[in-house]
Motif scaffolding. Structure first.
Motif, PDB file in Angstrom:
ATOM      1  N   ARG A 121     -33.915 -94.488 -32.938  1.00 46.61           N
ATOM      2  CA  ARG A 121     -33.174 -95.655 -32.409  1.00 46.61           C
ATOM      3  C   ARG A 121     -33.237 -96.850 -33.356  1.00 46.61           C
ATOM      4  NH1 ARG A 121     -30.008 -94.076 -27.901  1.00 46.61           N
ATOM      5  NH2 ARG A 121     -30.895 -92.070 -27.497  1.00 46.61           N
ATOM      6  N   GLU A 122     -33.093 -96.591 -34.635  1.00 46.43           N
ATOM      7  CA  GLU A 122     -33.063 -97.691 -35.604  1.00 46.43           C
ATOM      8  C   GLU A 122     -31.638 -97.830 -36.112  1.00 46.43           C
ATOM      9  OE1 GLU A 122     -36.009 -96.964 -38.662  1.00 46.43           O
ATOM     10  OE2 GLU A 122     -37.537 -96.531 -37.148  1.00 46.43           O
ATOM     11  N   SER A 123     -31.182 -99.094 -36.289  1.00 50.97           N
ATOM     12  CA  SER A 123     -29.771 -99.317 -36.597  1.00 50.97           C
ATOM     13  C   SER A 123     -29.342 -98.645 -37.909  1.00 50.97           C
ATOM     14  CB  SER A 123     -29.464-100.813 -36.638  1.00 50.97           C
ATOM     15  OG  SER A 123     -30.269-101.415 -37.616  1.00 50.97           O
ATOM     16  N   ARG A 124     -30.298 -98.461 -38.817  1.00 55.17           N
ATOM     17  CA  ARG A 124     -29.933 -97.814 -40.089  1.00 55.17           C
ATOM     18  C   ARG A 124     -29.537 -96.354 -39.885  1.00 55.17           C
ATOM     19  NH1 ARG A 124     -35.366 -96.174 -42.992  1.00 55.17           N
ATOM     20  NH2 ARG A 124     -36.765 -96.141 -41.212  1.00 55.17           N
ATOM     21  N   TYR A 125     -29.799 -95.827 -38.701  1.00 52.66           N
ATOM     22  CA  TYR A 125     -29.447 -94.436 -38.427  1.00 52.66           C
ATOM     23  C   TYR A 125     -28.183 -94.286 -37.581  1.00 52.66           C
ATOM     24  CZ  TYR A 125     -34.128 -93.376 -40.216  1.00 52.66           C
ATOM     25  OH  TYR A 125     -35.244 -93.255 -41.012  1.00 52.66           O
ATOM     26  N   VAL A 126     -27.422 -95.369 -37.437  1.00 52.05           N
ATOM     27  CA  VAL A 126     -26.176 -95.258 -36.670  1.00 52.05           C
ATOM     28  C   VAL A 126     -25.085 -94.692 -37.586  1.00 52.05           C
ATOM     29  CG1 VAL A 126     -24.378 -96.534 -35.439  1.00 52.05           C
ATOM     30  CG2 VAL A 126     -26.784 -97.182 -35.163  1.00 52.05           C
ATOM     31  N   ALA A 127     -24.479 -93.586 -37.174  1.00 55.98           N
ATOM     32  CA  ALA A 127     -23.402 -92.997 -37.978  1.00 55.98           C
ATOM     33  C   ALA A 127     -22.225 -93.964 -38.001  1.00 55.98           C
ATOM     34  CB  ALA A 127     -22.968 -91.666 -37.378  1.00 55.98           C
ATOM     35  N   THR A 128     -21.663 -94.150 -39.187  1.00 58.58           N
ATOM     36  CA  THR A 128     -20.549 -95.084 -39.302  1.00 58.58           C
ATOM     37  C   THR A 128     -19.288 -94.454 -38.670  1.00 58.58           C
ATOM     38  OG1 THR A 128     -19.617 -96.701 -40.813  1.00 58.58           O
ATOM     39  CG2 THR A 128     -19.704 -94.429 -41.617  1.00 58.58           C
ATOM     40  N   PRO A 129     -18.427 -95.279 -38.010  1.00 58.93           N
ATOM     41  CA  PRO A 129     -17.291 -94.707 -37.271  1.00 58.93           C
ATOM     42  C   PRO A 129     -16.421 -93.762 -38.096  1.00 58.93           C
ATOM     43  CG  PRO A 129     -17.533 -97.018 -36.709  1.00 58.93           C
ATOM     44  CD  PRO A 129     -18.537 -96.736 -37.789  1.00 58.93           C
ATOM     45  N   LEU A 130     -16.184 -94.083 -39.371  1.00 55.72           N
ATOM     46  CA  LEU A 130     -15.295 -93.205 -40.158  1.00 55.72           C
ATOM     47  C   LEU A 130     -15.857 -91.781 -40.259  1.00 55.72           C
ATOM     48  CD1 LEU A 130     -12.749 -92.820 -41.904  1.00 55.72           C
ATOM     49  CD2 LEU A 130     -14.111 -93.520 -43.885  1.00 55.72           C
ATOM     50  N   LEU A 131     -17.167 -91.664 -40.399  1.00 56.85           N
ATOM     51  CA  LEU A 131     -17.779 -90.332 -40.488  1.00 56.85           C
ATOM     52  C   LEU A 131     -17.486 -89.557 -39.197  1.00 56.85           C
ATOM     53  CD1 LEU A 131     -19.616 -88.334 -42.044  1.00 56.85           C
ATOM     54  CD2 LEU A 131     -21.583 -89.446 -40.980  1.00 56.85           C
ATOM     55  N   ARG A 132     -17.678 -90.223 -38.078  1.00 54.06           N
ATOM     56  CA  ARG A 132     -17.439 -89.564 -36.781  1.00 54.06           C
ATOM     57  C   ARG A 132     -15.967 -89.188 -36.622  1.00 54.06           C
ATOM     58  NH1 ARG A 132     -21.143 -89.191 -33.115  1.00 54.06           N
ATOM     59  NH2 ARG A 132     -22.411 -90.933 -33.794  1.00 54.06           N
ATOM     60  N   ARG A 133     -15.073 -90.092 -37.021  1.00 51.06           N
ATOM     61  CA  ARG A 133     -13.628 -89.821 -36.875  1.00 51.06           C
ATOM     62  C   ARG A 133     -13.194 -88.668 -37.773  1.00 51.06           C
ATOM     63  NH1 ARG A 133     -15.038 -92.571 -33.585  1.00 51.06           N
ATOM     64  NH2 ARG A 133     -14.251 -94.548 -32.810  1.00 51.06           N
ATOM     65  N   MET A 134     -13.738 -88.622 -38.983  1.00 51.30           N
ATOM     66  CA  MET A 134     -13.345 -87.540 -39.894  1.00 51.30           C
ATOM     67  C   MET A 134     -13.801 -86.188 -39.338  1.00 51.30           C
ATOM     68  SD  MET A 134     -13.661 -89.250 -43.663  1.00 51.30           S
ATOM     69  CE  MET A 134     -13.072 -87.822 -44.558  1.00 51.30           C
TER      70      MET A 134
END
Ligand code: CAA
Length: 285
Positions: free
Chosen positions: A254-267
């Protein structure tokens, strides 16, 4: 002990599994590769034969070695053919339901002494071990893509893995020409916990138009001497794999540096997974 292994099994012959079969067979082990159906088996076999053919044409192996390696391989769709395997590596898709099916079968089919290793990069080895009646003999043996080339093998021990199992897995890794690093079962283990957030940051830089994809990649290859840039690496590893690793890192820490960036998820949602689908950050068609 490891020298006496008569048969190694590899379950799942995708990019990683086929590469793992190649690594074991080139090191002299008799290997049985298992897939779910004939089409998947043919794909895996094709991948492996292409890779061995490349090694032959480059003069890395002789005609005799090529023939001997092929002679050590058996391909099957029957998991029961692993009933006499000494060591099995699982490299099936990263879904716990699929792993459960495989490990329940292997636990039933293989002799009690057989070590069951998983190549998982985003699931908990402990959770997988707990699916069996031999959790002391379940260990992570994590390869890197391309498996025939990359020298590291992470040996992932859980609180349930016996020290003997970890030692044998390390010995196996050395026998197949890899450098073993014994790590504990935490999200991302060691290498991916460092590499994948770095890839995610590169995707973020691309998403926010800091620079072109080529410039982002060159910034790392030319500045730091990495063999390939982070976006090219994401395409090699598979964007779905990168996302899965980011998500388990987030789940666990639960650390912010581990949040997947939206573009990665969308791709990933769009099926642009990289080389394996013909398109990711770059086009391979
Ligand atoms: N299978 C087998 N061999 C391969 C291969 C493949 N898919 N791709 C390349 N090779 C071999 C080539 O045959 C060549 O062998 P020789 O030296 O014996 O001739 C050698 O690798 C170098 O290949 P190339 O000359 O074609 O290309 P290159 O010099 O650009 O190297 C590379 C390619 C080895 C992939 C290199 O770019 C590299 O090391 N990239 C970084 C890869 C990396 O970081 N992998 C880890 C990803 S993280 C991961 O996998 C973990 C996870 O769980 C997500």
């Amino acid at each position: 002990m490891v020298q006496e292994f008569k048969k190694v099994g590899v379950v799942g012959l995708g990019t990683m599994g086929a590469g793992i079969v190649e690594v074991f067979a080139r090191a002299g082990f008799s290997v049985t590769g298992v897939e779910i159906d004939d089409a998947a088996l043919d794909r895996g076999r094709g991948h492996l034969e292409k890779s061995l053919g490349r090694a032959l044409s480059k003069g890395k192996i002789t005609e005799e070695e090529h023939a001997a390696i092929l002679g050590r391989l058996v391909f099957t769709t029957a998991r029961e053919d692993l009933a006499d395997a000494d060591f099995v590596v699982e490299a099936v898709p990263e879904r716990i339901d699929i792993k459960r099916d495989v490990f329940t079968d292997l636990d039933r089919i293989c002799p009690p002494g057989t070590i069951l290793a998983t190549n998982t990069s985003s699931l908990s080895v402990t959770e997988i071990a707990a699916l069996t009646n031999r959790p002391d003999k379940v260990v992570g043996l994590h390869f890197f893509n391309p498996a025939p080339v990359m020298k590291l093998a992470e040996i992932v021990g859980t609180v349930l893995t016996s020290s003997g199992t970890t030692e044998i897995a390390s010995e196996v890794a050395k026998r197949i020409g890899k450098t073993p690093v014994v790590v504990s079962d935490r999200a991302g283990f060691v290498a991916n916990a460092l590499l994948v957030p770095y890839i995610n940051d590169a995707v973020k830089a691309y998403e926010h138009k800091f620079a072109s994809r080529e410039e982002i990649d060159e910034s790392v290859t030319k500045a730091a001497g990495f063999p390939m840039g982070p976006l090219t690496l994401a395409d090699l590893v598979g964007l779905d794999v990168c996302l899965a690793v980011m998500d388990v890192l987030w789940e666990e820490f639960r650390e912010s540096r581990y949040v997947a960036t939206p573009l990665l998820r969308r791709m990933v949602a769009a099926g642009l997974l990289g080389r394996k689908t013909g398109r990711g950050f770059y086009d391979y068609s």
